[in-house]
Structure formats: structure tokens, C-alpha cells
Design an enzyme around this catalytic site. Structure first.
Site, PDB file in Angstrom:
ATOM      1  N   GLU A   1      -4.350  13.030  -5.259  1.00 28.03           N
ATOM      2  CA  GLU A   1      -3.107  13.303  -4.556  1.00 28.03           C
ATOM      3  C   GLU A   1      -2.022  13.692  -5.555  1.00 28.03           C
ATOM      4  OE1 GLU A   1      -1.677   9.857  -2.503  1.00 28.03           O
ATOM      5  OE2 GLU A   1       0.282  10.741  -2.056  1.00 28.03           O
TER       6      GLU A   1
ATOM      7  N   ASP B   1      -2.567   7.531  -3.688  1.00 26.31           N
ATOM      8  CA  ASP B   1      -1.676   6.400  -3.944  1.00 26.31           C
ATOM      9  C   ASP B   1      -1.965   5.252  -2.984  1.00 26.31           C
ATOM     10  OD1 ASP B   1      -0.413   7.805  -5.899  1.00 26.31           O
ATOM     11  OD2 ASP B   1       1.260   8.479  -4.642  1.00 26.31           O
TER      12      ASP B   1
ATOM     13  N   ASP C   1      -0.140   3.686  -1.056  1.00 27.54           N
ATOM     14  CA  ASP C   1       0.957   3.497  -0.107  1.00 27.54           C
ATOM     15  C   ASP C   1       0.604   4.182   1.210  1.00 27.54           C
ATOM     16  OD1 ASP C   1       1.150   6.150  -0.677  1.00 27.54           O
ATOM     17  OD2 ASP C   1       3.110   6.038  -1.659  1.00 27.54           O
TER      18      ASP C   1
ATOM     19  N   ASP D   1       1.667   6.972   2.583  1.00 26.43           N
ATOM     20  CA  ASP D   1       1.354   8.396   2.460  1.00 26.43           C
ATOM     21  C   ASP D   1      -0.053   8.605   1.918  1.00 26.43           C
ATOM     22  OD1 ASP D   1       3.618   9.360   3.504  1.00 26.43           O
ATOM     23  OD2 ASP D   1       4.565   9.933   1.594  1.00 26.43           O
TER      24      ASP D   1
END
Ligand code: 0RA
Length: 651
Positions: free
Chosen positions: A434, A512, A514, A516
């Protein structure tokens, strides 16, 4: 039939020895009998026992099945069938129950008339479960009594005995999987739940209850119950839960031709994917086969015939292909075959030719009538098919453009790909990373001999909602498939061939930690699930596990992946002193690590952990993806909030 307890210890004959050898073979090579000794094999034990109860239900004698996960991860399966016969088995010279429990493949020997079909693929018999359990206990309620026998690693601990009286009938199987054989012994509620739900839809009228006793003291019991009156109609409605449907009710076919019971249901939605799930004897045939071919043939023939007869194709200037009749279709097909022949890479492709004609005829009859009786729905479906054909032409043009362009540039590989030097795909891995910045770090940190890096910019297209030709035009998606060396949108039959060009046998998604990142990971998984499912089926897709915390005291540093690990590490580094003296750094993005850190925590095969993505249940994955990525937002949000992790798609 006698109800005497059977056998006596003195006639320990050659037969007994053979039995032990049979079960010893199972313990020596368990994977040969149950597939593997990981989570899959462990859960398979439950399916094997439940299958026997399902058979009893299909024979018409059992209505309720209860599955209990005990605190010690032992399992109980209770049914209200006739109970396994306990009388003396004439040939074997011992109780029929003992024979069922201790002789390989002895399951259905006593009742030739019983329609015995469930199991099949791994239908190895309950004796395998017995052989792989340190303790198994069978209780049979029959003829006013309760019979019992217990086994240790498959060996009877005593002859079948009467332990009480009963005013009901049925079989209760309790077993404790052998921890020296299985890598894991902890059952996953969601995995069992998905299979029990599926079985309830596939065998309407049976109630299956699943209870988990592994809850904290005083907490309410965790229990779910599955029952389907409408069978596959309801299964399709469940799978399509959040998709917008085109016709009010699924089209439903139930019939029998040439001794082959056929049941199927299908619905059209406003999407573009084909979601056809097929089963033979309750086993998911992920590679399809003759039953699927029969359905497709009938669908194409009958719909095309109807559209031509009604003059609906007058203005269509190009040919309509079989695929066009199945775009935006969700369907389930289930057949029961006495002697199934399974073929293909994973032995999940039905080979029996007679089944093709049986399904074709059943579908042909019902669909023909349906279209005549529902002209409005018929028109909706035909319009959808024409639209699909039109889009397919646009898609083909777009794809040809892409391929021509690809052929012109040098290596044909995307410029953003940092390839590895090794060329043997079985040794190569590619990280889909990403963001360009994390991609850069990964590129510095990697071992370039066998690790390739492909950075992805931002969010990739949501294929669940996009028109097909948009997918072929999307830069990020093109890059992924070109880097992998496979072609998007390959027809069903060419998929295996396509995979021979695959350039990496580990495709590792690194995002990541998180929200997203989790969304991007789901987008990529959806892409593979819808457009290159074989990559998942063959186990090529993995998820990288970057650490969530760095715990630091002075020069000492440790990475942690879970909260429990973090807390434990803080206490350990504090060495009895004040835990506040220990620093905790929460990692959210890959960008917060330098190349060395990323390598040692997440990319070094010696120290990293990877999660392999598996399709325990394609149907459940379909349901989850449509919910995560489909049109209706509220259920998706609810699901994401409730399940930060993947329910059934992660290993
Ligand atoms: C063969 C014959 C009969 C019952 C069963 C098998 C049977 C097996 C299992 C395994 C789990 N639950 C089961 N329930 C029944 C009965 C024959 C008779 O009563 O005449």
C-alpha cells in the site's frame, strides 16, 4: 435383531487384528484420510460425524441435529434418528455399533435401502474420527435402552453395554481430537457455523443447532440454530442479501431424473459477477463439473429460445455468449449422486456424464414454464442478458487495446514493479504494498534475489460495483495481473492453463494496520475472489502481518503483534520496576518502520508470520464480500465494525 451386547474378549481373532491395523494406518497417515492435520482436518472430524446424522435425516428418520463445542474443545453430536444398530453383526461376530465405529468404511453396510449419499469426497467414515480421538464415546438410544461404548484412539475400551433406559431414539457421539496428531485443537465457532448453516440450506427441513460452551463463567451460552424451510431458495436469498435483485423471487427447480435428485435456485441482481455455487452430496464442487454444465446448457438454450421466439433479439447485432446469460446471477445447484466420480486438480469436479442430462432436463422444464408464466420477469432477464452482451463487446475491445499496448513495451512488466532475480515461480514472492512510500521502504528492505515489490497507489477499484470493462481499463488492476503473469477475465476452462504462467507462488498483500489498510486489503481480495479465484483456491495468496507495537526500554526493543503480547513485554522489560518507564510505540502505518525494521518483522521468512488466505467456504466468502463491498452501506459498516478481521477467508 438381537439387542444383546456383543463380542467377548476370548475370540480375539485375525479380524480384530486387521481392524487395529486399519485404524493404525489412519493414525500413521491421517492426512491421507482427512486431508490435513491443521484447522481443516480438525473441523473435518465434526463434518464427518454430522454427515452420518444427515444421512439418517435424508433417509427420513431424523429431524434434529445438535452440535456442541465443549470447554475442552471436545465435540458432541446428537441426533434423533433410529440410532446405530447395536445387535450382533453376523459376519464380524461383534456388535454392529462396534463395527461402524472401528472398521474403515463400514458406515453404511447394514442398510442397503437407505439412500446414502452425504459425505462422498472425504466420506471416510466415523471410524477415522474415532482413530484420531484420544477418547470417543458413543451412546445409542434404541429399543427403550441406552447402549454405550468408549474408545481410546479407536480401540474399544469395553464391549457395547447397556447403561440406562430411554424413551427416545438417536445417536450421540462425543470425541476428543488427539492433540498429538492435530497441529491445533481449538475449534472455530464461525467455521463450524458456516458449514452447519450451509448444510441446513442444502437439506431443508433439518434443524441443526450449534452451541459453544467455551464462554466465560456466568456468561450466556453461545448458540445458533439453522433451519431452512425453503432450501436453496433461501440460500440464494442469504448469499444475495445486500445485492439489489432484479426479480422478486429466485427461480426454483426441484426434481429427479434417472435417479438423480436435482435442486437449484437462482436469482439475478444488478451486479455483474456470476456467483454459482455447486454441490454434490452436500460437498462444494469448487471446480464445477457435469451438473454445472447441464445447468448452463439449459439456461442458455431456454433463455435464447424464449428471447428469439418473442422477437427480443431483433436489434442485437452481435452474438450472445453463454457467459452473458449468467452475468449478475447468483445461484446454487445441488445434486445427490449415488456413485460420484470426482476429477480435477482438487478432486472437486463432478465427472458423471449422466448428471448433465438430468440437470439439463429438470432446468429446461421448469425454466420454460417460468418464462411463459412470468412475462414481465422474463423480459427483465432478457434485457439484462442483452446489456451484458453489449458490455462484453466493449470489454473485449478494451482488453484488446490493453494487450496490444502491453506487447509493445519491452519486458511487458509494469514500470512500478521491482522484480526479483530468481525466475522459478515456486521460489518467488511478490509483495503488493500500500502506497509508494512503503513500497520504497520494502524495496530497500527486501531480499531482491526472490522478493519482488509492487507498490499500489491509494485505493484500487471496487470490482464488486464496477462494470467489467472498467476493470480491464484500471491501471492498478492491470499492473497487478501483468506483474503476476496471468490474464484477467480468462474463461473458466483456461484458468488452470493461465496459472501455469504465474510468476510468483507467494502473493503477499502488505497494507497498513489501520482502517484504510484493511479496506484496501479487502478490495484486493475481492479482486482475486471475483476475477482469479484459482489463486486463492491454490493457496497462493497471503497477508503480511506487520507488528502493531514497539516496546522499548533503553536499548532493549521488542515488536509485538497483540495487546496481550504488548502487556507481557512491558512487564518483562520493566523487570519488576515501574512499567511507566517502558515506552510503547503504536505502529499504524508501514511507513513508520525503516527498511531494516520492515525486513526483520514482516518480510524475513525466518522471522515473519504470513496468513494464508483460504476459501473454507466459497459460499460464505461470497456472502461476506457482497456485504463488504456491495451497494447497501449500513450492513457493511455494521460488519466492518463487528469484524475487524475476516470471518471465513483467513486461515
Ligand atoms: C444404519 C441402520 C440404521 C441406522 C443407522 C445406520 C444410523 C447411523 C447413524 C450414524 C449417526 N446417526 C445415525 N443414525 C442411524 C437403522 C436400521 C434400523 O433401525 O432398522
Amino acid at each position: 435383531m438381537s439387542t444383546e451386547t456383543a463380542g467377548d474378549k476370548s475370540n480375539y481373532s485375525a479380524e480384530n487384528i486387521q481392524v487395529l491395523e486399519g485404524l493404525e494406518a489412519v493414525r500413521k497417515r491421517p492426512a491421507m484420510y482427512i486431508g490435513d492435520v491443521g484447522f481443516r482436518g480438525l473441523h473435518h472430524l465434526v463434518y464427518e460425524v454430522v454427515d452420518n446424522s444427515i444421512d439418517e435425516a435424508l433417509a427420513g428418520y431424523c429431524k434434529n441435529i445438535e452440535v456442541i463445542i465443549h470447554k475442552n474443545n471436545a465435540i458432541t453430536v446428537i441426533d434423533d434418528g433410529r440410532g446405530i444398530p447395536t445387535g450382533m453383526h453376523p459376519k464380524e461376530g461383534k456388535s454392529a455399533l462396534e463395527v461402524v465405529m472401528t472398521v474403515l468404511h463400514a458406515g453404511g453396510k447394514f442398510d442397503k435401502d437407505t439412500y446414502k449419499v452425504s459425505g462422498g469426497l472425504h466420506g471416510v467414515g466415523v471410524s477415522c474420527v474415532n482413530a484420531l480421538s484420544t477418547l470417543m464415546r458413543t451412546n445409542v438410544h434404541r429399543e427403550g435402552k441406552v447402549f454405550q461404548q468408549e474408545y481410546n484412539c479407536g480401540k474399544p475400551m469395553y464391549d457395547v453395554k447397556v447403561v440406562g433406559e430411554s424413551n427416545r431414539t438417536g445417536t450421540t457421539q462425543y470425541f476428543e481430537p488427539d492433540a498429538s496428531i492435530f497441529i491445533h485443537t481449538e475449534y472455530k465457532f464461525d467455521t463450524l457455523a458456516a458449514r452447519m448453516r450451509e448444510l441446513a440450506y442444502l437439506n431443508r427441513g433439518i434443524r441443526i443447532t450449534l452451541r459453544d460452551e467455551r464462554v466465560e463463567e456466568g456468561a450466556p451460552l453461545k448458540e445458533e440454530s439453522y433451519f431452512s424451510e425453503g432450501g436453496l431458495r433461501e440460500f440464494v436469498a442469504y448469499l444475495d442479501g445486500t445485492r439489489e435483485k432484479l426479480i422478486p423471487e429466485p427461480i426454483y427447480v426441484e426434481g429427479e431424473k434417472g435417479g438423480v435428485p436435482v435442486e437449484l435456485a437462482f436469482q439475478y441482481n444488478t451486479g455483474y459477477a456470476e456467483n454459482l455455487h455447486s454441490y454434490v452430496n452436500n460437498i462444494n464442487t469448487i471446480e464445477g463439473g457435469t451438473h454445472v454444465a447441464g445447468f448452463r446448457r439449459a439456461l442458455t438454450r431456454v433463455l435464447k429460445g424464449y428471447a428469439e421466439k418473442e422477437g427480443l433479439l431483433k436489434n442485437v447485432k452481435f452474438d450472445i455468449s453463454g457467459d452473458d446469460f449468467r452475468e449478475g446471477m447468483t445461484g446454487v445447484i445441488s445434486v445427490k449422486v449415488q456413485e460420484p466420480q470426482f476429477e480435477g486438480q482438487t478432486k472437486t469436479k463432478l465427472g458423471n456424464n449422466e448428471v448433465m442430462g438430468a440437470v439439463d432436463q429438470c432446468v429446461g422444464d421448469v425454466l420454460g414454464n417460468y418464462l411463459e408464466e412470468h412475462p414481465k420477469e422474463a423480459r427483465t432477464i432478457v434485457n439484462k442478458v442483452i446489456l451484458a452482451a453489449t458490455a462484453r463487446h466493449a470489454a473485449r475491445k478494451a482488453r484488446e487495446m490493453v494487450q496490444r499496448k502491453g506487447a509493445m513495451s519491452g519486458s511487458g512488466l509494469p514500470g512500478k514493479l521491482s522484480d526479483c532475480s530468481e525466475t522459478d515461480p515456486s521460489l518467488c514472492e511478490v509483495y503488493l504494498v500500500e502506497g509508494d512510500s512503503a513500497g520504497g521502504t520494502a524495496k530497500q528492505g527486501r531480499n531482491r534475489a526472490y522478493q519482488a515489490i509492487l507498490p499500489l497507489r491509494g485505493k484500487i477499484l471496487n470490482v464488486e460495483k464496477a462494470l467489467e470493462h472498467k476493470i480491464y481499463e484500471n491501471e492498478e488492476i492491470k499492473n497487478i495481473f501483468t506483474a503476476l503473469g496471468v490474464t484477467i477475465g480468462t474463461p473458466e476452462d483456461d484458468k488452470a492453463l493461465n496459472l501455469t504462467k504465474l510468476r510468483y507462488h507467494k502473493i503477499i498483500i502488505m497494507t497498513d494496520a489501520d482502517v484504510d489498510g484493511s479496506h484496501i486489503r479487502t478490495l484486493i481480495l475481492t479482486l482475486f475472489f471475483r476475477y482469479m479465484k484459482a489463486l486463492i483456491e491454490f493457496g497462493y495468496i497471503y497477508i503480511a502481518q506487520p507488528p502493531l507495537y514497539l516496546v522499548k526500554k533503553g536499548k532493549e526493543e521488542e515488536y509485538c503483534w497483540t495487546e496481550a503480547q504488548r502487556d507481557e513485554t512491558v512487564l518483562r522489560l520493566a523487570k519488576g520496576g515501574n512499567p511507566d518507564s517502558v515506552g510503547i510505540q503504536r505502529y499504524k502505518g508501514l511507513g513508520e518502520m525503516n527498511a531494516e525494521q520492515l525486513w526483520s518483522t514482516t518480510m524475513n521468512p525466518e522471522t515473519r508470520t504470513l496468513k494464508q488466505v483460504t476459501l473454507e467456504s466459497a459460499a460464505e466468502a461470497d456472502h461476506i464480500f457482497s456485504m463488504l463491498m456491495g451497494d447497501e452501506v449500513p450492513p457493511r459498516r455494521e460488519f466492518i465494525e463487528a469484524n475487524a478481521k475476516y470471518a471465513n477467508i483467513d486461515a
